[in-house]
Design an enzyme around this catalytic site. Structure first.
Site, PDB file in Angstrom:
ATOM      1  N   ASP A 178       0.851  -1.191   0.000  1.00  0.00           N
ATOM      2  CA  ASP A 178       0.000   0.000   0.000  1.00  0.00           C
ATOM      3  C   ASP A 178       0.889   1.244   0.000  1.00  0.00           C
ATOM      4  OD1 ASP A 178      -3.096   0.630   0.380  1.00  0.00           O
ATOM      5  OD2 ASP A 178      -2.018   2.025   1.661  1.00  0.00           O
ATOM      6  N   TYR A 308      -2.721  10.947   1.328  1.00  0.00           N
ATOM      7  CA  TYR A 308      -3.268  10.822  -0.023  1.00  0.00           C
ATOM      8  C   TYR A 308      -3.182  12.157  -0.761  1.00  0.00           C
ATOM      9  CZ  TYR A 308      -5.106   6.110   0.653  1.00  0.00           C
ATOM     10  OH  TYR A 308      -5.218   4.755   0.851  1.00  0.00           O
ATOM     11  N   HIS A 359      -5.191  -7.745   0.285  1.00  0.00           N
ATOM     12  CA  HIS A 359      -4.356  -6.550   0.355  1.00  0.00           C
ATOM     13  C   HIS A 359      -3.557  -6.462   1.652  1.00  0.00           C
ATOM     14  CE1 HIS A 359      -3.185  -2.554  -0.894  1.00  0.00           C
ATOM     15  NE2 HIS A 359      -3.648  -2.017   0.214  1.00  0.00           N
TER      16      HIS A 359
END
Length: 383
Positions: A178, A308, A359
Site C-alpha cells: 500500500d 493521499y 491486500h
C-alpha cells in the site's frame, strides 16, 4: 532527540470519553436488504460496536502490544514511533517494514516473530532479520505533520535517516505494501547505495497505464489491467478521491465519531481482504477493534488521510529502480499489477504468485509472506 524507549499508555480520560460516545450513538437507517452494497452494513456494524462497548478491553490489548521493543526518535522535526526487534540468528539482516492505510504498524505484528526468530517457526536461523516497523508520520504513535510535503518520497528520506543515523545500519533491506510500497520504492530510488533489496506486495494504482493513449503499445496484460483498474476506481475509489482532494472535511466526522471511524475502516478491510465477504472469517473482533483503536486513541485518522493529498499533489516522478526487487502477488489484492510493467520499471529478481490472501498480506497470510521475504533475501545477504 536521541532514540528513546516508548511505552503505550492511553489515558483513562480518552477511554472514558470513548465509552460515553459508544453509549450515545445516533444510527442512520439503511435500504432494506442492501447489505454491504452501499457501504458498511448497519447490522454488522451494530454487532461489532456492541462488542466494542461491552466486551472489548483496551488495557489487555495495550499490554499485548507493549511486549514489542518500541522507541521514538525525532526525524526532520517529527516524532517517529517504531518497533525494533533484534533477530536471533548469527547475522540478522536489518529490515524496515512500512505499512499503509487504513492499517498501521500493526499490519506486521504477526510476522515480526517469524522474521526475527525463524528457527522457532519452521525456518532456518540464518534467515533472521532485525525488524524495524515505523509508524508513518501522521499515523498512530508518530507525530502529526502540520505542514505540507510529507509524501512517499519525503518519508523515504526519513526512513534512510532512521536506519543509518539513528540506528547505525550501513545497509539494509526494505519491504512494504500500500503506501508502504510507494515509500519502499522511493527509498530504493533515492538511496540505492543503502538498499540490499526491496520486497513488495503491490505497486498501487499505475497511473501511467490508466492514462496511456496508445493501447497498441501496451501488452495484453497491461490492457486488461487498465480496464480492471478503471472499473475498480469507478466502483470502489470514492474514498481515494475524497482523501486526495478534501481530507480536512472528512476528518471532522471521523475524528468525532468512533462509529463513523469504524465504518470507514471496516469497509476497506472487508473489501480488500480475502475474507469472502465475512470479516470474521479472517479477523477476530479484538483484532479489528485494535486497528481502529490505534486511530481513535491517537486522533490520527485526519492526519493519516492527508498522505493521499500529499501523494496526489507533491510527489516527484519515479524512474526505473535497479535495486533487486521481490514481488509477492496475493490473488484477492485490489488490482494485480501486470508483470510486464513491473519488469520494465523494477529489477524483478523474484515473482511469487500466492495461493490466497488479499491486500493486508501480513495480517491475512503471515506465514506465506514471511517465507517469501526470507527466500527473496537469502541470496542477498552479506556474509
Amino acid at each position: 532527540m536521541a532514540v528513546e524507549r516508548f511505552h503505550i499508555h492511553v489515558s483513562d480520560d480518552i477511554l472514558n470519553d470513548l465509552q460515553d460516545r459508544l453509549h450515545h450513538i445516533r444510527w442512520p437507517d439503511q435500504v432494506e436488504d442492501s447489505g454491504w452494497e452501499r457501504g458498511t452494513d448497519l447490522s454488522d456494524l451494530k454487532s461489532l460496536v456492541s462488542y466494542w462497548r461491552d466486551h472489548y478491553y483496551w488495557r489487555a490489548q495495550e499490554s499485548r502490544l507493549n511486549r514489542f521493543s518500541q522507541f521514538r526518535s525525532k526525524i526532520d522535526g517529527i516524532d517517529v514511533h517504531f518497533v525494533h526487534e533484534r533477530g536471533k540468528g548469527s547475522n540478522p539482516m536489518p529490515l524496515i517494514l512500512t505499512h499503509g492505510w487504513p492499517d498501521s504498524y500493526l499490519r506486521y505484528e504477526k510476522i515480526i516473530p517469524l522474521l526475527t526468530d525463524p528457527a522457532s517457526h519452521g525456518g532456518h536461523p540464518d534467515d533472521s532479520f532485525d525488524v524495524i516497523v515505523p509508524s508513518l508520520p501522521g499515523f498512530g504513535f508518530s507525530g502529526r505533520p502540520n505542514h505540507p510535503g510529507f509524501n512517499n518520497s519525503r518519508v523515504s528520506q526519513m526512513w534512510a535517516k532512521l536506519m543509518t543515523q539513528e540506528l547505525g545500519y550501513t545497509a539494509f533491506a526494505a519491504a512494504g505494501g500500500d503506501i508502504g510500497s510507494g515509500v519502499t520504492r522511493y527509498l530504493a530510488a533515492n538511496n540505492p547505495e543503502l538498499l540490499l533489496g526491496i520486497h513488495l506486495t503491490d505497486v498501487g494504482i499505475i497511473r501511467s497505464l490508466l492514462t496511456a493513449q496508445n493501447e497498441a503499445e501496451l501488452s495484453e496484460e497491461e490492457r486488461q489491467y487498465k480496464k480492471n483498474a478503471s472499473e475498480w476506481i469507478s466502483q470502489e475509489g470514492g474514498y481515494m478521491s475524497i482523501q486526495s482532494t478534501k481530507p480536512q472535511t472528512l476528518a471532522y466526522g471521523l475524528s468525532d465519531s468512533p462509529v463513523g471511524l469504524a465504518a470507514w475502516i471496516l469497509e476497506k478491510l472487508r473489501a480488500w481482504s480475502d475474507c469472502k465477504g465475512d470479516l470474521n472469517q479472517t479477523y477476530s473482533k479484538d483484532e479489528l477493534l485494535t486497528h481502529i483503536m490505534i486511530y481513535w486513541v491517537t486522533n490520527t485518522i485526519g492526519s493519516s488521510t492527508r498522505m493521499y493529498y500529499e501523494n496526489s499533489h507533491s510527489l516527484p516522478p519515479l524512474g526505473r529502480i535497479e535495486v533487486p526487487t521481490g514481488m509477492a502477488i496475493f490473488p484477492a489484492d485490489i488490482v494485480l499489477p501486470p508483470k510486464s510493467w513491473a519488469e520494465r520499471n523494477l529489477n524483478v529478481t523474484r515473482w511469487t504468485t500466492m495461493p490466497s490472501g488479499g491486500h493486508f498480506t501480513a495480517m491475512e497470510e503471515p506465514e506465506l509472506l514471511a517465507d517469501d521475504i526470507r527466500a527473496f533475501y537469502r541470496p542477498l545477504r552479506r556474509k
